[in-house]
Design a protein around this motif. Structure first.
Motif, PDB file in Angstrom:
ATOM      1  N   ASN A 242       0.841  -1.193   0.000  1.00 59.75           N
ATOM      2  CA  ASN A 242       0.000   0.000   0.000  1.00 59.75           C
ATOM      3  C   ASN A 242       0.880   1.248   0.000  1.00 59.75           C
ATOM      4  O   ASN A 242       1.505   1.578   1.003  1.00 59.75           O
ATOM      5  CB  ASN A 242      -0.919  -0.006   1.227  1.00 59.75           C
ATOM      6  N   GLN A 243       0.934   1.939  -1.141  1.00 62.60           N
ATOM      7  CA  GLN A 243       1.787   3.121  -1.261  1.00 62.60           C
ATOM      8  C   GLN A 243       1.199   4.348  -0.595  1.00 62.60           C
ATOM      9  O   GLN A 243       1.922   5.293  -0.289  1.00 62.60           O
ATOM     10  CB  GLN A 243       2.039   3.438  -2.747  1.00 62.60           C
ATOM     11  N   GLU A 244      -0.110   4.340  -0.376  1.00 59.86           N
ATOM     12  CA  GLU A 244      -0.784   5.549   0.102  1.00 59.86           C
ATOM     13  C   GLU A 244      -0.648   5.758   1.604  1.00 59.86           C
ATOM     14  O   GLU A 244      -0.401   6.869   2.057  1.00 59.86           O
ATOM     15  CB  GLU A 244      -2.268   5.522  -0.271  1.00 59.86           C
ATOM     16  N   ASN A 245      -0.842   4.725   2.386  1.00 56.62           N
ATOM     17  CA  ASN A 245      -0.893   4.877   3.835  1.00 56.62           C
ATOM     18  C   ASN A 245       0.503   4.821   4.440  1.00 56.62           C
ATOM     19  O   ASN A 245       1.162   3.778   4.423  1.00 56.62           O
ATOM     20  CB  ASN A 245      -1.779   3.803   4.458  1.00 56.62           C
ATOM     21  N   LEU A 246       0.938   5.943   4.980  1.00 60.21           N
ATOM     22  CA  LEU A 246       2.270   6.055   5.585  1.00 60.21           C
ATOM     23  C   LEU A 246       2.148   6.466   7.042  1.00 60.21           C
ATOM     24  O   LEU A 246       1.144   7.038   7.464  1.00 60.21           O
ATOM     25  CB  LEU A 246       3.113   7.102   4.837  1.00 60.21           C
ATOM     26  N   THR A 247       3.178   6.165   7.783  1.00 57.51           N
ATOM     27  CA  THR A 247       3.263   6.598   9.178  1.00 57.51           C
ATOM     28  C   THR A 247       4.570   7.362   9.382  1.00 57.51           C
ATOM     29  O   THR A 247       5.621   6.930   8.922  1.00 57.51           O
ATOM     30  CB  THR A 247       3.224   5.393  10.140  1.00 57.51           C
ATOM     31  N   LEU A 248       4.468   8.493  10.059  1.00 56.64           N
ATOM     32  CA  LEU A 248       5.650   9.260  10.452  1.00 56.64           C
ATOM     33  C   LEU A 248       5.829   9.075  11.951  1.00 56.64           C
ATOM     34  O   LEU A 248       5.015   9.545  12.749  1.00 56.64           O
ATOM     35  CB  LEU A 248       5.480  10.740  10.101  1.00 56.64           C
ATOM     36  N   ASN A 249       6.882   8.362  12.322  1.00 56.78           N
ATOM     37  CA  ASN A 249       7.135   8.060  13.727  1.00 56.78           C
ATOM     38  C   ASN A 249       8.182   9.024  14.276  1.00 56.78           C
ATOM     39  O   ASN A 249       9.322   9.042  13.814  1.00 56.78           O
ATOM     40  CB  ASN A 249       7.628   6.611  13.857  1.00 56.78           C
ATOM     41  N   ILE A 250       7.784   9.833  15.246  1.00 56.45           N
ATOM     42  CA  ILE A 250       8.747  10.710  15.939  1.00 56.45           C
ATOM     43  C   ILE A 250       9.479   9.826  16.938  1.00 56.45           C
ATOM     44  O   ILE A 250       9.019   9.585  18.054  1.00 56.45           O
ATOM     45  CB  ILE A 250       8.051  11.879  16.662  1.00 56.45           C
ATOM     46  N   ALA A 251      10.645   9.312  16.519  1.00 56.36           N
ATOM     47  CA  ALA A 251      11.360   8.308  17.310  1.00 56.36           C
ATOM     48  C   ALA A 251      12.317   8.931  18.317  1.00 56.36           C
ATOM     49  O   ALA A 251      12.720   8.277  19.277  1.00 56.36           O
ATOM     50  CB  ALA A 251      12.129   7.373  16.377  1.00 56.36           C
ATOM     51  N   LYS A 252      12.706  10.165  18.070  1.00 54.98           N
ATOM     52  CA  LYS A 252      13.533  10.897  19.039  1.00 54.98           C
ATOM     53  C   LYS A 252      13.060  12.340  19.063  1.00 54.98           C
ATOM     54  O   LYS A 252      12.861  12.954  18.012  1.00 54.98           O
ATOM     55  CB  LYS A 252      15.017  10.857  18.655  1.00 54.98           C
ATOM     56  N   ASN A 253      12.873  12.875  20.246  1.00 60.35           N
ATOM     57  CA  ASN A 253      12.477  14.274  20.419  1.00 60.35           C
ATOM     58  C   ASN A 253      13.129  14.780  21.692  1.00 60.35           C
ATOM     59  O   ASN A 253      12.634  14.540  22.787  1.00 60.35           O
ATOM     60  CB  ASN A 253      10.953  14.400  20.495  1.00 60.35           C
ATOM     61  N   ARG A 254      14.243  15.438  21.519  1.00 57.98           N
ATOM     62  CA  ARG A 254      15.071  15.827  22.667  1.00 57.98           C
ATOM     63  C   ARG A 254      14.317  16.708  23.662  1.00 57.98           C
ATOM     64  O   ARG A 254      14.578  16.669  24.862  1.00 57.98           O
ATOM     65  CB  ARG A 254      16.318  16.551  22.152  1.00 57.98           C
ATOM     66  N   ASP A 255      13.369  17.509  23.157  1.00 61.14           N
ATOM     67  CA  ASP A 255      12.686  18.466  24.032  1.00 61.14           C
ATOM     68  C   ASP A 255      11.199  18.196  24.183  1.00 61.14           C
ATOM     69  O   ASP A 255      10.437  19.081  24.586  1.00 61.14           O
ATOM     70  CB  ASP A 255      12.877  19.893  23.490  1.00 61.14           C
ATOM     71  N   GLY A 256      10.762  16.973  23.864  1.00 63.01           N
ATOM     72  CA  GLY A 256       9.329  16.746  23.970  1.00 63.01           C
ATOM     73  C   GLY A 256       8.956  15.282  23.900  1.00 63.01           C
ATOM     74  O   GLY A 256       9.762  14.390  24.161  1.00 63.01           O
ATOM     75  N   ILE A 257       7.711  15.040  23.499  1.00 60.37           N
ATOM     76  CA  ILE A 257       7.148  13.699  23.504  1.00 60.37           C
ATOM     77  C   ILE A 257       7.439  12.975  22.195  1.00 60.37           C
ATOM     78  O   ILE A 257       7.872  13.578  21.213  1.00 60.37           O
ATOM     79  CB  ILE A 257       5.628  13.737  23.759  1.00 60.37           C
ATOM     80  N   LEU A 258       7.179  11.676  22.196  1.00 58.59           N
ATOM     81  CA  LEU A 258       7.288  10.846  21.003  1.00 58.59           C
ATOM     82  C   LEU A 258       5.876  10.503  20.528  1.00 58.59           C
ATOM     83  O   LEU A 258       4.910  10.652  21.262  1.00 58.59           O
ATOM     84  CB  LEU A 258       8.075   9.573  21.303  1.00 58.59           C
ATOM     85  N   GLY A 259       5.768  10.027  19.289  1.00 54.01           N
ATOM     86  CA  GLY A 259       4.456   9.643  18.799  1.00 54.01           C
ATOM     87  C   GLY A 259       4.481   9.309  17.324  1.00 54.01           C
ATOM     88  O   GLY A 259       5.447   9.621  16.616  1.00 54.01           O
TER      89      GLY A 259
END
Length: 274
Positions: A242-259
């Motif tokens: 499936n080329q359309e459905n993507l996920t962007l994973n914030i795997a490192k965030n020095r000053d905040g949350i992940l998600g």
């Protein structure tokens, strides 16, 4: 320096200035407001997943949401005509393949569509967005020199596509040392000029074999990115077919949350959005 810092802090507390550069709404929410001064942002993905489309769409969002902003986009693998076809396709909803070869799709490419495409190109060329695509811009020193000339605090973003194509001026046989030099110097530049820089890179081939959700260790030469980046975002397909459905994973965030954030990529229009 402390007094200048207090002045900035006072104005921020009283809502007179915003240190954030707005991008995608859901990304800004996780980042605490948007891109910030003195920060290196890394976006990693496998080839053909959509990281260039993501970067171009991010640039467009930045221009739409932040008045007076200027963007320098260093495209080290895509020529200018391909970039602009993607932009025009996104704006006009005309299939990118038809824009590349309008004669071959003469039944679809009516006079009205051609006029619409030309107007979109002209409007895009008026944006405060510069593309650097010539071979000389693969040299790290030239990228840094250009950013130094153009940077304005709170009104500037540099986007570089991508890290593995940059020549750091070291022995080309040692990719690890090259990447260490690239991330170190770009991070130092963000601090020196008080600007955000967005650096794209690739994930290693093992993510194709394992089919698992990518993690920081999947970045090629991951230690360097993990050490120097303020934020690392990993872009991947939920399903390989499936080329359309993507996920962007914030795997490192020095000053905040992940998600993780769901995105949609409409390949025919080069459109990447929430």
């Amino acid at each position: 320096l402390m007094s200048k810092g207090f002045d900035d802090f006072f104005e921020r507390m009283n809502g007179k200035i915003s240190p954030f550069i707005k991008t995608f709404e859901s990304v800004d929410r996780i980042l605490g407001g948007g891109l910030t001064r003195g920060s290196l942002y890394v976006i990693g993905a496998r080839p053909s997943v959509g990281k260039s489309a993501a970067a171009l769409s991010m640039a467009h969002k930045i221009l739409q949401k932040n008045s007076g902003i200027r963007i320098d986009f260093f495209s080290l693998e895509m020529p200018l005509d391909q970039i602009m076809i993607r932009f025009v396709s996104k704006e006009t909803r005309i299939h990118a393949t038809h824009l590349r070869n309008p004669q071959a799709y003469s039944n679809s490419m009516t006079k009205e569509k051609k006029k619409k495409a030309l107007e979109a190109y002209q409007n895009l060329s008026k944006l405060n967005l510069r593309f650097y695509t010539d071979e000389s811009m693969k040299k790290l020193n030239n990228i840094i020199r250009t950013i130094r000339k153009r940077a304005i605090q709170d009104k500037y973003v540099a986007i570089i596509d991508h890290a593995l194509l940059i020549d750091a001026g070291l022995a080309k046989s040692d990719k690890r040392l090259q990447i260490i030099e690239i991330t170190r110097r770009l991070k130092m530049l963000t601090n020196e000029l008080n600007i955000p820089i967005v650096l794209l890179t690739q994930l290693n081939r093992m993510t194709d074999k394992t089919k698992s959700i990518p993690v920081l260790a999947d970045l090629q030469e991951s230690a360097s990115f993990e050490q120097d980046a303020n934020v690392v975002m990993l872009l991947y397909r939920e399903e390989a077919t499936n080329q359309e459905n993507l996920t962007l994973n914030i795997a490192k965030n020095r000053d905040g949350i992940l998600g993780s954030i769901p995105f949609k990529l409409l390949v025919q229009y080069s459109d990447f959005d929430e």
